[in-house]
Motif scaffolding. Structure first.
Motif, PDB file in Angstrom:
ATOM      1  N   ASN A 257      20.247 -49.051 105.563  1.00 18.57           N
ATOM      2  CA  ASN A 257      21.086 -48.518 104.665  1.00 18.57           C
ATOM      3  C   ASN A 257      22.064 -49.049 103.935  1.00 18.57           C
ATOM      4  N   ALA A 258      21.890 -50.536 103.616  1.00 10.14           N
ATOM      5  CA  ALA A 258      22.769 -51.483 102.869  1.00 10.14           C
ATOM      6  C   ALA A 258      23.105 -50.761 101.643  1.00 10.14           C
ATOM      7  N   ARG A 259      24.187 -51.040 101.084  1.00  6.39           N
ATOM      8  CA  ARG A 259      24.636 -50.895  99.677  1.00  6.39           C
ATOM      9  C   ARG A 259      25.306 -51.886  99.235  1.00  6.39           C
ATOM     10  N   LEU A 260      25.104 -52.299  98.061  1.00  3.32           N
ATOM     11  CA  LEU A 260      25.635 -53.566  97.340  1.00  3.32           C
ATOM     12  C   LEU A 260      26.120 -53.349  96.014  1.00  3.32           C
ATOM     13  N   ALA A 261      27.285 -53.201  95.498  1.00  4.15           N
ATOM     14  CA  ALA A 261      27.494 -53.142  94.108  1.00  4.15           C
ATOM     15  C   ALA A 261      28.625 -54.256  93.750  1.00  4.15           C
ATOM     16  N   LEU A 262      28.303 -54.514  92.401  1.00  7.00           N
ATOM     17  CA  LEU A 262      29.497 -55.563  91.941  1.00  7.00           C
ATOM     18  C   LEU A 262      30.175 -55.329  90.685  1.00  7.00           C
ATOM     19  N   GLY A 263      31.382 -55.358  90.661  1.00  3.87           N
ATOM     20  CA  GLY A 263      32.104 -55.230  89.576  1.00  3.87           C
ATOM     21  C   GLY A 263      32.379 -56.524  88.814  1.00  3.87           C
ATOM     22  N   GLY A 264      32.772 -56.380  87.487  1.00  2.00           N
ATOM     23  CA  GLY A 264      33.284 -57.835  86.833  1.00  2.00           C
ATOM     24  C   GLY A 264      32.258 -58.629  86.295  1.00  2.00           C
ATOM     25  N   VAL A 265      31.076 -58.228  86.445  1.00  4.40           N
ATOM     26  CA  VAL A 265      29.914 -59.023  86.082  1.00  4.40           C
ATOM     27  C   VAL A 265      28.874 -58.333  85.178  1.00  4.40           C
ATOM     28  N   ALA A 266      29.216 -57.259  84.941  1.00  6.76           N
ATOM     29  CA  ALA A 266      28.185 -56.534  83.839  1.00  6.76           C
ATOM     30  C   ALA A 266      28.921 -55.355  83.315  1.00  6.76           C
ATOM     31  N   HIS A 267      28.154 -54.826  82.343  1.00  2.00           N
ATOM     32  CA  HIS A 267      28.334 -53.418  81.365  1.00  2.00           C
ATOM     33  C   HIS A 267      28.677 -52.363  82.189  1.00  2.00           C
ATOM     34  N   LYS A 268      28.066 -52.369  83.406  1.00  2.32           N
ATOM     35  CA  LYS A 268      28.223 -51.249  84.110  1.00  2.32           C
ATOM     36  C   LYS A 268      28.259 -51.630  85.793  1.00  2.32           C
ATOM     37  N   PRO A 269      28.564 -50.835  86.704  1.00  2.00           N
ATOM     38  CA  PRO A 269      28.650 -51.266  88.054  1.00  2.00           C
ATOM     39  C   PRO A 269      27.201 -51.857  88.376  1.00  2.00           C
ATOM     40  N   TRP A 270      27.143 -53.157  88.989  1.00  2.00           N
ATOM     41  CA  TRP A 270      25.748 -53.736  89.170  1.00  2.00           C
ATOM     42  C   TRP A 270      25.241 -53.583  90.783  1.00  2.00           C
ATOM     43  N   ARG A 271      24.312 -52.768  90.848  1.00  2.00           N
ATOM     44  CA  ARG A 271      23.510 -52.801  91.932  1.00  2.00           C
ATOM     45  C   ARG A 271      22.280 -53.403  92.121  1.00  2.00           C
ATOM     46  N   SER A 272      21.945 -54.048  93.176  1.00  4.77           N
ATOM     47  CA  SER A 272      20.656 -54.723  93.269  1.00  4.77           C
ATOM     48  C   SER A 272      19.502 -54.198  94.467  1.00  4.77           C
ATOM     49  N   SER A 273      18.822 -53.385  94.172  1.00  4.30           N
ATOM     50  CA  SER A 273      17.931 -52.722  94.991  1.00  4.30           C
ATOM     51  C   SER A 273      17.309 -54.192  95.961  1.00  4.30           C
ATOM     52  N   GLU A 274      17.014 -55.309  95.192  1.00  2.00           N
ATOM     53  CA  GLU A 274      16.374 -56.106  95.812  1.00  2.00           C
ATOM     54  C   GLU A 274      17.299 -56.837  96.985  1.00  2.00           C
ATOM     55  N   ALA A 275      18.451 -57.042  96.678  1.00  2.00           N
ATOM     56  CA  ALA A 275      19.417 -57.584  97.485  1.00  2.00           C
ATOM     57  C   ALA A 275      19.484 -56.683  98.824  1.00  2.00           C
ATOM     58  N   GLU A 276      19.600 -55.176  98.511  1.00  3.10           N
ATOM     59  CA  GLU A 276      19.699 -54.191  99.524  1.00  3.10           C
ATOM     60  C   GLU A 276      18.547 -54.193 100.501  1.00  3.10           C
ATOM     61  N   ALA A 277      17.309 -54.595  99.731  1.00  2.00           N
ATOM     62  CA  ALA A 277      16.302 -54.524 100.629  1.00  2.00           C
ATOM     63  C   ALA A 277      16.036 -55.858 101.515  1.00  2.00           C
ATOM     64  N   LEU A 278      16.762 -56.871 101.075  1.00  2.00           N
ATOM     65  CA  LEU A 278      16.729 -57.986 101.867  1.00  2.00           C
ATOM     66  C   LEU A 278      17.816 -58.077 103.079  1.00  2.00           C
ATOM     67  N   LEU A 279      18.849 -56.960 102.891  1.00  2.00           N
ATOM     68  CA  LEU A 279      19.629 -56.778 104.100  1.00  2.00           C
ATOM     69  C   LEU A 279      19.074 -55.954 105.069  1.00  2.00           C
ATOM     70  N   ASN A 280      18.413 -54.867 104.804  1.00  2.00           N
ATOM     71  CA  ASN A 280      17.768 -54.120 105.473  1.00  2.00           C
ATOM     72  C   ASN A 280      17.014 -54.477 106.407  1.00  2.00           C
ATOM     73  N   GLY A 281      17.109 -54.145 107.836  1.00  2.00           N
ATOM     74  CA  GLY A 281      16.158 -54.675 108.960  1.00  2.00           C
ATOM     75  C   GLY A 281      16.505 -56.044 109.361  1.00  2.00           C
ATOM     76  N   ASN A 282      17.612 -56.648 108.992  1.00  2.00           N
ATOM     77  CA  ASN A 282      18.081 -58.026 109.340  1.00  2.00           C
ATOM     78  C   ASN A 282      19.124 -58.029 110.033  1.00  2.00           C
ATOM     79  N   SER A 283      19.502 -59.065 110.787  1.00  2.00           N
ATOM     80  CA  SER A 283      20.922 -59.204 111.327  1.00  2.00           C
ATOM     81  C   SER A 283      21.948 -59.475 110.617  1.00  2.00           C
ATOM     82  N   PRO A 284      23.137 -59.208 110.697  1.00  2.00           N
ATOM     83  CA  PRO A 284      24.418 -59.546 109.912  1.00  2.00           C
ATOM     84  C   PRO A 284      24.676 -60.786 109.751  1.00  2.00           C
ATOM     85  N   THR A 285      23.960 -61.907 109.407  1.00  2.00           N
ATOM     86  CA  THR A 285      24.098 -63.348 109.737  1.00  2.00           C
ATOM     87  C   THR A 285      24.618 -63.860 108.272  1.00  2.00           C
ATOM     88  N   GLU A 286      24.934 -64.935 108.047  1.00  2.00           N
ATOM     89  CA  GLU A 286      25.619 -65.678 107.122  1.00  2.00           C
ATOM     90  C   GLU A 286      24.326 -65.822 106.113  1.00  2.00           C
TER      91      GLU A 286
END
Ligand code: SF4
Length: 330
Positions: A257-286
Protein backbone atom coordinates in the motif's frame (compact mmCIF):
# COMPACT_ATOMS: atom_id res chain seq x y z
CA UNK A 1 -6.37 47.92 -3.62
CA UNK A 2 -9.47 48.16 -5.82
CA UNK A 3 -12.90 48.87 -4.34
CA UNK A 4 -15.04 45.82 -3.62
CA UNK A 5 -18.31 45.04 -1.87
CA UNK A 6 -18.55 42.67 1.08
CA UNK A 7 -21.23 40.48 2.61
CA UNK A 8 -21.09 37.89 5.36
CA UNK A 9 -23.06 34.68 4.83
CA UNK A 10 -24.58 32.84 7.79
CA UNK A 11 -25.57 29.67 5.89
CA UNK A 12 -24.09 27.59 3.06
CA UNK A 13 -27.05 28.14 0.72
CA UNK A 14 -26.81 31.91 1.23
CA UNK A 15 -23.08 31.82 0.54
CA UNK A 16 -23.42 29.97 -2.74
CA UNK A 17 -26.26 32.20 -3.92
CA UNK A 18 -24.18 35.29 -3.10
CA UNK A 19 -21.36 34.10 -5.37
CA UNK A 20 -23.56 34.11 -8.49
CA UNK A 21 -21.67 36.99 -9.98
CA UNK A 22 -19.08 34.40 -11.05
CA UNK A 23 -15.38 35.14 -11.25
CA UNK A 24 -15.86 38.72 -10.07
CA UNK A 25 -16.94 37.37 -6.68
CA UNK A 26 -14.82 35.31 -4.28
CA UNK A 27 -15.33 33.52 -1.01
CA UNK A 28 -13.07 34.66 1.80
CA UNK A 29 -12.29 32.76 5.00
CA UNK A 30 -8.88 33.13 6.68
CA UNK A 31 -7.76 35.43 3.87
CA UNK A 32 -4.10 34.54 4.38
CA UNK A 33 -3.43 34.42 0.64
CA UNK A 34 -6.35 36.24 -1.00
CA UNK A 35 -5.78 39.49 0.90
CA UNK A 36 -2.10 39.52 -0.13
CA UNK A 37 -3.12 38.97 -3.73
CA UNK A 38 -5.66 41.80 -3.54
CA UNK A 39 -3.14 44.18 -1.98
CA UNK A 40 -0.67 43.36 -4.75
CA UNK A 41 -3.38 43.91 -7.39
CA UNK A 42 -2.95 40.34 -8.63
CA UNK A 43 -6.57 39.42 -7.90
CA UNK A 44 -9.29 42.05 -8.15
CA UNK A 45 -12.60 40.57 -6.97
CA UNK A 46 -15.51 42.99 -7.08
CA UNK A 47 -17.37 41.20 -4.32
CA UNK A 48 -16.25 39.17 -1.31
CA UNK A 49 -18.51 36.68 0.45
CA UNK A 50 -17.25 36.14 3.99
CA UNK A 51 -17.84 32.49 4.91
CA UNK A 52 -16.28 32.50 8.37
CA UNK A 53 -19.69 32.17 10.07
CA UNK A 54 -20.73 29.02 8.18
CA UNK A 55 -21.15 25.86 10.28
CA UNK A 56 -18.19 24.06 8.71
CA UNK A 57 -15.90 23.99 11.73
CA UNK A 58 -16.05 20.43 13.02
CA UNK A 59 -14.00 17.27 12.57
CA UNK A 60 -16.35 14.29 12.59
CA UNK A 61 -16.14 10.54 12.20
CA UNK A 62 -17.55 9.10 8.96
CA UNK A 63 -19.51 5.86 8.62
CA UNK A 64 -16.70 4.39 6.56
CA UNK A 65 -14.20 4.83 9.41
CA UNK A 66 -12.57 8.03 8.22
CA UNK A 67 -12.86 11.65 9.24
CA UNK A 68 -14.69 14.60 7.70
CA UNK A 69 -12.82 17.88 8.11
CA UNK A 70 -15.10 20.90 7.86
CA UNK A 71 -13.69 23.35 5.35
CA UNK A 72 -13.43 26.09 7.98
CA UNK A 73 -11.45 24.11 10.54
CA UNK A 74 -8.18 25.97 10.89
CA UNK A 75 -4.91 24.35 9.93
CA UNK A 76 -3.78 24.62 13.58
CA UNK A 77 -6.94 22.98 14.96
CA UNK A 78 -6.54 20.19 12.41
CA UNK A 79 -2.89 19.49 13.14
CA UNK A 80 -3.46 19.45 16.92
CA UNK A 81 -6.74 17.52 16.82
CA UNK A 82 -6.40 14.31 18.81
CA UNK A 83 -8.01 12.12 16.14
CA UNK A 84 -5.79 13.55 13.41
CA UNK A 85 -2.69 13.20 15.54
CA UNK A 86 -3.44 9.55 16.34
CA UNK A 87 -4.91 8.35 13.05
CA UNK A 88 -3.37 10.62 10.40
CA UNK A 89 0.07 11.60 11.73
CA UNK A 90 1.28 12.23 8.16
CA UNK A 91 -1.30 15.01 7.80
CA UNK A 92 -0.41 16.59 11.14
CA UNK A 93 3.30 16.56 10.24
CA UNK A 94 2.68 18.16 6.85
CA UNK A 95 0.49 20.94 8.25
CA UNK A 96 3.01 21.76 10.97
CA UNK A 97 5.77 21.94 8.36
CA UNK A 98 3.89 24.74 6.61
CA UNK A 99 3.63 28.49 7.19
CA UNK A 100 3.96 29.94 10.72
CA UNK A 101 1.88 29.41 13.89
CA UNK A 102 0.09 32.71 13.30
CA UNK A 103 -0.84 31.76 9.74
CA UNK A 104 -1.92 28.27 10.75
CA UNK A 105 -4.24 29.84 13.34
CA UNK A 106 -5.98 31.86 10.62
CA UNK A 107 -5.76 29.64 7.54
CA UNK A 108 -8.57 27.16 6.95
CA UNK A 109 -8.39 23.67 5.50
CA UNK A 110 -10.54 24.61 2.51
CA UNK A 111 -8.43 27.71 1.94
CA UNK A 112 -5.25 25.65 2.03
CA UNK A 113 -6.43 23.88 -1.12
CA UNK A 114 -7.17 27.22 -2.79
CA UNK A 115 -3.89 29.01 -2.13
CA UNK A 116 -2.13 30.16 -5.26
CA UNK A 117 1.43 29.77 -6.47
CA UNK A 118 4.23 31.82 -4.94
CA UNK A 119 5.92 32.34 -8.33
CA UNK A 120 7.58 35.76 -7.98
CA UNK A 121 6.42 36.88 -11.42
CA UNK A 122 2.81 36.01 -10.62
CA UNK A 123 2.98 38.59 -7.81
CA UNK A 124 4.84 41.18 -9.90
CA UNK A 125 2.23 42.87 -12.07
CA UNK A 126 4.97 44.61 -14.07
CA UNK A 127 6.00 41.27 -15.65
CA UNK A 128 4.26 38.93 -18.12
CA UNK A 129 2.55 35.95 -16.50
CA UNK A 130 0.12 33.58 -18.19
CA UNK A 131 -1.43 32.61 -14.89
CA UNK A 132 -2.23 36.22 -13.94
CA UNK A 133 -2.93 37.44 -17.47
CA UNK A 134 -3.56 34.62 -19.99
CA UNK A 135 -1.61 35.01 -23.22
CA UNK A 136 0.92 37.49 -21.82
CA UNK A 137 3.78 34.97 -21.59
CA UNK A 138 5.75 33.26 -18.83
CA UNK A 139 8.58 35.25 -17.27
CA UNK A 140 9.87 32.29 -15.28
CA UNK A 141 10.75 29.88 -18.07
CA UNK A 142 13.75 31.95 -19.19
CA UNK A 143 14.00 33.93 -15.97
CA UNK A 144 14.93 33.16 -12.38
CA UNK A 145 13.16 29.89 -11.67
CA UNK A 146 14.81 28.47 -8.55
CA UNK A 147 11.47 27.64 -6.89
CA UNK A 148 9.73 26.37 -10.01
CA UNK A 149 8.47 23.03 -11.25
CA UNK A 150 10.41 20.15 -12.78
CA UNK A 151 7.47 17.82 -13.46
CA UNK A 152 4.25 18.27 -15.43
CA UNK A 153 5.25 21.70 -16.73
CA UNK A 154 4.04 23.28 -19.96
CA UNK A 155 5.42 25.90 -22.31
CA UNK A 156 2.91 28.27 -20.73
CA UNK A 157 3.68 27.89 -17.02
CA UNK A 158 6.18 26.19 -14.71
CA UNK A 159 4.69 27.28 -11.38
CA UNK A 160 4.42 25.02 -8.34
CA UNK A 161 1.58 24.54 -5.90
CA UNK A 162 2.80 25.86 -2.54
CA UNK A 163 0.88 23.73 -0.03
CA UNK A 164 2.37 21.19 2.38
CA UNK A 165 -1.00 19.99 3.65
CA UNK A 166 -2.13 19.14 0.12
CA UNK A 167 0.85 16.84 -0.42
CA UNK A 168 -0.24 14.72 2.54
CA UNK A 169 -3.88 14.87 1.42
CA UNK A 170 -2.81 13.56 -1.99
CA UNK A 171 -0.95 10.67 -0.38
CA UNK A 172 -3.94 9.89 1.85
CA UNK A 173 -6.31 9.98 -1.15
CA UNK A 174 -8.60 12.54 0.44
CA UNK A 175 -11.91 13.50 -1.16
CA UNK A 176 -13.02 17.11 -1.58
CA UNK A 177 -16.72 17.87 -0.98
CA UNK A 178 -18.05 20.91 -2.83
CA UNK A 179 -21.43 22.53 -3.31
CA UNK A 180 -23.13 25.19 -5.43
CA UNK A 181 -26.66 26.20 -6.34
CA UNK A 182 -26.52 23.40 -8.93
CA UNK A 183 -25.98 20.75 -6.25
CA UNK A 184 -23.17 18.99 -4.40
CA UNK A 185 -20.42 16.70 -5.66
CA UNK A 186 -17.16 15.10 -4.56
CA UNK A 187 -13.77 15.40 -6.24
CA UNK A 188 -10.99 12.84 -5.65
CA UNK A 189 -7.95 14.75 -4.41
CA UNK A 190 -5.85 13.68 -7.39
CA UNK A 191 -8.34 15.42 -9.68
CA UNK A 192 -8.73 18.62 -7.67
CA UNK A 193 -5.55 20.48 -8.68
CA UNK A 194 -4.58 20.78 -12.35
CA UNK A 195 -1.42 20.75 -14.41
CA UNK A 196 -0.90 24.05 -16.26
CA UNK A 197 -1.25 22.85 -19.86
CA UNK A 198 -2.44 25.73 -22.02
CA UNK A 199 -4.78 27.10 -19.31
CA UNK A 200 -2.41 27.92 -16.44
CA UNK A 201 -4.80 30.54 -15.07
CA UNK A 202 -6.88 27.60 -13.77
CA UNK A 203 -5.34 26.14 -10.62
CA UNK A 204 -7.99 23.51 -9.98
CA UNK A 205 -11.18 21.87 -11.22
CA UNK A 206 -13.51 23.81 -8.93
CA UNK A 207 -16.17 25.83 -10.78
CA UNK A 208 -16.17 29.55 -9.89
CA UNK A 209 -19.49 29.24 -8.05
CA UNK A 210 -18.57 26.14 -6.04
CA UNK A 211 -17.75 26.21 -2.34
CA UNK A 212 -15.56 23.63 -0.61
CA UNK A 213 -17.57 22.34 2.35
CA UNK A 214 -15.39 19.49 3.64
CA UNK A 215 -12.35 17.32 3.08
CA UNK A 216 -12.91 13.64 3.71
CA UNK A 217 -10.11 11.41 4.93
CA UNK A 218 -10.55 7.72 4.05
CA UNK A 219 -10.15 5.25 6.91
CA UNK A 220 -6.57 4.31 6.05
CA UNK A 221 -4.28 6.69 7.90
CA UNK A 222 -0.87 4.90 7.90
CA UNK A 223 -0.22 5.26 11.62
CA UNK A 224 3.04 3.30 11.63
CA UNK A 225 5.16 4.03 8.58
CA UNK A 226 4.78 7.61 7.49
CA UNK A 227 6.90 10.69 7.04
CA UNK A 228 6.70 14.23 5.70
CA UNK A 229 10.08 15.57 4.69
CA UNK A 230 10.37 19.20 3.66
CA UNK A 231 13.52 20.67 2.13
CA UNK A 232 13.55 24.47 2.20
CA UNK A 233 15.93 27.39 2.19
CA UNK A 234 15.51 28.11 5.91
CA UNK A 235 14.18 26.00 8.73
CA UNK A 236 11.07 28.04 9.41
CA UNK A 237 8.39 29.76 7.39
CA UNK A 238 9.55 28.95 3.87
CA UNK A 239 7.89 27.13 1.01
CA UNK A 240 9.24 23.74 0.02
CA UNK A 241 11.94 23.44 -2.59
CA UNK A 242 11.07 19.76 -2.51
CA UNK A 243 8.84 17.92 -0.07
CA UNK A 244 7.90 14.25 0.19
CA UNK A 245 4.92 12.57 1.83
CA UNK A 246 5.67 8.89 2.21
CA UNK A 247 3.51 6.19 3.76
CA UNK A 248 3.22 2.43 3.53
CA UNK A 249 2.46 -0.74 5.43
CA UNK A 250 5.15 -3.28 6.23
CA UNK A 251 3.91 -6.85 6.29
CA UNK A 252 6.56 -9.40 7.25
CA UNK A 253 9.24 -7.04 6.00
CA UNK A 254 7.52 -6.36 2.66
CA UNK A 255 6.12 -2.98 1.59
CA UNK A 256 2.38 -2.85 0.87
CA UNK A 257 0.00 0.00 0.00
CA UNK A 258 2.81 2.46 -0.74
CA UNK A 259 1.90 6.10 -1.14
CA UNK A 260 4.39 8.67 -2.38
CA UNK A 261 3.56 12.30 -3.13
CA UNK A 262 5.89 15.24 -3.76
CA UNK A 263 5.46 18.96 -3.20
CA UNK A 264 7.45 21.86 -4.62
CA UNK A 265 8.02 20.10 -7.93
CA UNK A 266 4.81 20.56 -9.92
CA UNK A 267 1.64 22.62 -10.41
CA UNK A 268 -0.13 20.09 -8.18
CA UNK A 269 0.90 17.56 -5.52
CA UNK A 270 2.77 14.97 -7.58
CA UNK A 271 2.02 11.29 -7.15
CA UNK A 272 3.78 8.56 -9.05
CA UNK A 273 1.86 5.31 -9.43
CA UNK A 274 4.92 3.81 -11.12
CA UNK A 275 7.10 4.55 -8.09
CA UNK A 276 4.46 3.19 -5.73
CA UNK A 277 4.28 -0.02 -7.79
CA UNK A 278 8.06 -0.36 -7.56
CA UNK A 279 7.86 -0.08 -3.78
CA UNK A 280 5.01 -2.55 -3.28
CA UNK A 281 6.10 -6.14 -2.76
CA UNK A 282 9.70 -5.24 -2.03
CA UNK A 283 11.83 -4.88 1.09
CA UNK A 284 12.41 -1.37 2.44
CA UNK A 285 16.03 -1.13 1.30
CA UNK A 286 17.99 1.76 -0.11
CA UNK A 287 18.06 -0.01 -3.48
CA UNK A 288 14.26 -0.27 -3.56
CA UNK A 289 13.92 3.39 -2.59
CA UNK A 290 16.43 4.50 -5.23
CA UNK A 291 14.54 2.68 -7.97
CA UNK A 292 11.33 4.40 -6.91
CA UNK A 293 13.07 7.77 -6.82
CA UNK A 294 14.52 7.28 -10.31
CA UNK A 295 11.03 6.49 -11.61
CA UNK A 296 9.59 9.69 -10.13
CA UNK A 297 12.12 11.97 -11.82
CA UNK A 298 12.56 10.07 -15.10
CA UNK A 299 10.65 12.73 -17.06
CA UNK A 300 11.74 15.68 -14.92
CA UNK A 301 12.99 18.77 -16.70
CA UNK A 302 14.99 21.64 -15.21
CA UNK A 303 14.90 25.23 -16.44
CA UNK A 304 18.27 26.46 -15.23
CA UNK A 305 18.04 27.82 -11.71
CA UNK A 306 15.83 24.92 -10.59
CA UNK A 307 17.67 22.01 -12.23
CA UNK A 308 19.18 21.11 -8.85
CA UNK A 309 15.70 19.99 -7.78
CA UNK A 310 15.94 16.81 -9.87
CA UNK A 311 18.78 15.39 -7.79
CA UNK A 312 17.32 16.91 -4.63
CA UNK A 313 13.98 15.17 -5.26
CA UNK A 314 15.69 11.80 -5.68
CA UNK A 315 17.62 12.17 -2.44
CA UNK A 316 14.59 13.49 -0.58
CA UNK A 317 12.50 10.50 -1.67
CA UNK A 318 15.12 8.02 -0.46
CA UNK A 319 15.48 9.86 2.84
CA UNK A 320 11.73 10.21 3.39
CA UNK A 321 11.15 6.51 2.73
CA UNK A 322 14.05 5.54 4.99
CA UNK A 323 12.69 7.69 7.80
CA UNK A 324 9.17 6.30 7.24
CA UNK A 325 10.60 2.80 7.67
CA UNK A 326 12.28 3.78 10.90
CA UNK A 327 9.21 5.66 12.17
CA UNK A 328 7.39 2.39 12.79
CA UNK A 329 10.27 0.62 14.53
CA UNK A 330 9.79 0.37 18.25
FE1 SF4 B 1 3.21 33.07 -14.42
FE2 SF4 B 1 3.33 30.43 -14.24
FE3 SF4 B 1 5.19 31.68 -15.60
FE4 SF4 B 1 5.10 31.99 -12.94
S1 SF4 B 1 5.56 30.13 -14.03
S2 SF4 B 1 5.41 33.59 -14.52
S3 SF4 B 1 2.88 31.81 -12.57
S4 SF4 B 1 3.00 31.63 -16.09
Amino acid sequence: MNPFSYTRAEAVDTAVSEIKTGEAAKFIAGGTNLLDLMKENVMRPQHLVDITHLPLTTIEETESGGLMLGALVTNADTAYNELIDKRYPLLAKAILAGASPQLRNMATDGGNLMQRTRCYYFYDTATPCNKREPGSGCSAINGFNRIHAILGTSEHCIATHPSDMCVALAALEAIVHVTSERGSRTIPFADFHRLPGDTPHLDNTLEPDELITAIELPAKGFTEHNNYLKIRDRTSYAFALVSVAAAFDLEEGVIQNARLALGGVAHKPWRSSEAEALLNGNSPTEETFRKAAEAVVRDAKGFGSNTFKIEMAKRAIVRALTQATESGQK
